[in-house]
Scaffold this motif. Structure first.
Motif, short mmCIF file in Angstrom:
data_model
loop_
_atom_site.label_atom_id
_atom_site.label_comp_id
_atom_site.label_asym_id
_atom_site.label_seq_id
_atom_site.Cartn_x
_atom_site.Cartn_y
_atom_site.Cartn_z
N ASP A 116 19.08 16.23 37.43
CA ASP A 116 18.69 17.63 37.34
C ASP A 116 17.55 17.91 38.30
O ASP A 116 17.03 17.00 38.93
CB ASP A 116 18.29 18.00 35.91
CG ASP A 116 18.21 19.50 35.71
OD1 ASP A 116 18.83 20.23 36.49
OD2 ASP A 116 17.52 19.95 34.78
N GLY A 117 17.14 19.16 38.40
CA GLY A 117 16.06 19.53 39.31
C GLY A 117 15.12 20.54 38.70
O GLY A 117 15.49 21.31 37.83
N THR A 118 13.87 20.52 39.16
CA THR A 118 12.89 21.52 38.79
C THR A 118 12.03 21.78 40.00
O THR A 118 12.05 21.02 40.97
CB THR A 118 12.03 21.07 37.60
OG1 THR A 118 11.14 22.13 37.21
CG2 THR A 118 11.21 19.85 37.95
N GLU A 119 11.25 22.84 39.98
CA GLU A 119 10.47 23.21 41.15
C GLU A 119 9.04 23.54 40.76
O GLU A 119 8.79 24.05 39.68
CB GLU A 119 11.10 24.42 41.85
CG GLU A 119 12.49 24.14 42.40
CD GLU A 119 13.04 25.30 43.19
OE1 GLU A 119 12.42 26.38 43.16
OE2 GLU A 119 14.08 25.13 43.84
N LYS A 146 10.57 20.07 46.70
CA LYS A 146 11.46 19.47 45.71
C LYS A 146 11.21 17.99 45.57
O LYS A 146 10.76 17.32 46.50
CB LYS A 146 12.92 19.71 46.09
CG LYS A 146 13.29 21.18 46.08
CD LYS A 146 14.77 21.38 46.23
CE LYS A 146 15.13 22.83 46.07
NZ LYS A 146 16.57 23.08 46.11
N THR A 147 11.57 17.48 44.41
CA THR A 147 11.50 16.04 44.17
C THR A 147 12.63 15.65 43.24
O THR A 147 13.23 16.50 42.61
CB THR A 147 10.15 15.66 43.54
OG1 THR A 147 10.07 14.24 43.40
CG2 THR A 147 9.98 16.29 42.20
N THR A 148 12.93 14.37 43.13
CA THR A 148 13.91 13.91 42.16
C THR A 148 13.24 12.94 41.21
O THR A 148 12.37 12.18 41.60
CB THR A 148 15.09 13.19 42.84
OG1 THR A 148 14.59 12.25 43.77
CG2 THR A 148 16.00 14.17 43.52
N ASP A 169 19.59 20.98 45.93
CA ASP A 169 19.33 19.86 45.03
C ASP A 169 20.15 18.63 45.43
O ASP A 169 19.65 17.51 45.45
CB ASP A 169 19.67 20.26 43.59
CG ASP A 169 18.69 21.26 43.03
OD1 ASP A 169 17.68 21.52 43.72
OD2 ASP A 169 18.92 21.78 41.93
N TYR A 196 25.28 19.76 41.63
CA TYR A 196 25.68 18.46 42.17
C TYR A 196 27.19 18.30 42.14
O TYR A 196 27.70 17.20 41.94
CB TYR A 196 25.01 17.35 41.37
CG TYR A 196 23.50 17.47 41.33
CD1 TYR A 196 22.70 16.91 42.30
CD2 TYR A 196 22.89 18.19 40.31
CE1 TYR A 196 21.32 17.05 42.27
CE2 TYR A 196 21.51 18.32 40.27
CZ TYR A 196 20.74 17.75 41.25
OH TYR A 196 19.38 17.90 41.21
N ASN A 244 11.82 18.02 32.01
CA ASN A 244 11.25 18.98 32.94
C ASN A 244 10.11 19.76 32.28
O ASN A 244 9.07 20.01 32.89
CB ASN A 244 12.32 19.95 33.43
CG ASN A 244 13.33 19.28 34.34
OD1 ASN A 244 13.08 18.21 34.88
ND2 ASN A 244 14.47 19.91 34.51
N SER A 295 16.47 15.03 38.71
CA SER A 295 15.88 15.34 39.98
C SER A 295 14.99 16.53 39.85
O SER A 295 15.47 17.62 39.93
CB SER A 295 16.95 15.60 40.98
OG SER A 295 16.76 16.77 41.63
N THR A 297 13.03 19.04 41.17
CA THR A 297 12.85 19.52 42.49
C THR A 297 11.50 20.05 42.49
O THR A 297 11.35 21.11 42.02
CB THR A 297 13.77 20.64 42.74
OG1 THR A 297 14.79 20.48 41.90
CG2 THR A 297 14.20 20.70 44.12
#
Length: 299
Positions: A116-119, A146-148, A169, A196, A244, A295, A297
């Motif tokens: 998954d992702g976050t910002e 972003k990051t994972t 992402d 994804y 997250n 992930s 983000t």
């Protein structure tokens, strides 16, 4: 943590002094000017800053030292925290430091990952500088990096792949080498969201994504089946959303007000601290243990 970091800090300091002198020390150990802030104070100062985001000047006033002393202490300890890695549930002393470690651990323990992702909002480069548009997120319409990261049952396992917010992402995790790790570890399974889809299409037996929505003229039964499949897939990866939220409890990861270059070190440092806390949670024993790759983000 003090017992863990103190020897590493001392070794790094001795190495730096040896390089600066160009040889062995000429004075006895302990001689020379004394530091205004001992390491027993430098560690809590850094932990408070990473948790609450207090300005360096405020912390300096609290300890009656110069602001530059606090800035140097935070810079020193933050690097040590970022290099610690991430704690593993039910395995005290074991820490994951690379994506290869994560997939090897998931393969050996039969862990199921989720992506998954976050910002996190960051400062945008000044007008006229190259790469300014790269930090504009298409999802949140704000400047992000972003990051994972990975997590299991809401427990953090790994964080990395810091990329500009404009990057998708899936592109962020691919540049980190996730696809290569899937090739190396064909038994590892993962759950992801719609962002994804390409990764799930390339590894249909390993990476799962929500089912594609049927066309408008499809029978009503197909739409009902699609909604049920999507609901089940979402319930399997909901833990990563909790992770997250746990990251956003730290003020620097809600909105990062420092320099963007520092974010690549600040996020792993905070993620490692979050993993220490989450690894102490009791493992939910099920017929098949499930963990999560995420992930964020961010940063």
């Amino acid at each position: 943590m003090l017992e863990e970091l103190a020897p590493k800090r001392q070794a790094a300091r001795e190495s730096s002094l040896h390089e600066r002198r160009g040889g062995d020390r000429r004075k006895a150990p302990g001689a020379g000017p004394k530091q205004r802030l001992a390491f027993t104070d430098r560690l809590p100062v850094t932990l408070v800053h990473l948790r609450l985001g207090l300005p360096h000047a405020a912390l300096a006033a609290l300890y009656s030292v110069d602001r530059s002393t606090v800035s140097g202490a935070i810079r020193e300890v933050r690097a040590l925290l970022a290099a610690r890695g991430f704690a593993v549930p039910d395995h005290p002393g074991l820490r994951l430091r690379t994506l290869e470690d994560l997939f090897a651990y998931a393969d050996a323990e039969g862990v199921r990952l989720r992506i998954d992702g976050t910002e996190v909002q960051v400062h945008r480069p000044r007008s006229g500088r190259p790469g300014r548009k790269a930090f504009v997120s298409g999802k949140k319409r704000q400047n992000t990096i972003k990051t994972t990261f990975s997590d299991a049952q809401g427990r953090t396992l790994f964080s990395g792949a810091i990329r500009p917010g404009r990057m998708h992402d899936q592109t962020a995790v691919r540049t980190e080498g996730v696809a290569e790790q899937f090739h190396r570890h064909p038994r590892v399974r993962a759950e992801a969201d719609e962002g994804y889809r390409g990764l799930a299409d390339e590894f249909p037996g390993q990476a799962g994504a929500p089912p594609e929505k049927p066309k408008g003229d499809a029978p009503l039964s197909e739409h009902r089946a699609w909604r049920e499949q999507r609901r089940r897939q979402s319930s399997r990866r909901i833990y990563v959303e909790h992770t997250n939220a746990e990251f956003k409890q730290r003020r620097p990861l809600r909105r990062f007000t420092g320099r963007r270059e520092i974010c690549t070190e600040t996020h792993p440092a905070i993620a490692g601290l979050v993993s220490d806390r989450s690894a102490r949670r009791t493992t939910c024993r099920k017929p098949s243990t499930e963990l999560v790759l995420a992930s964020p983000t961010a940063c």
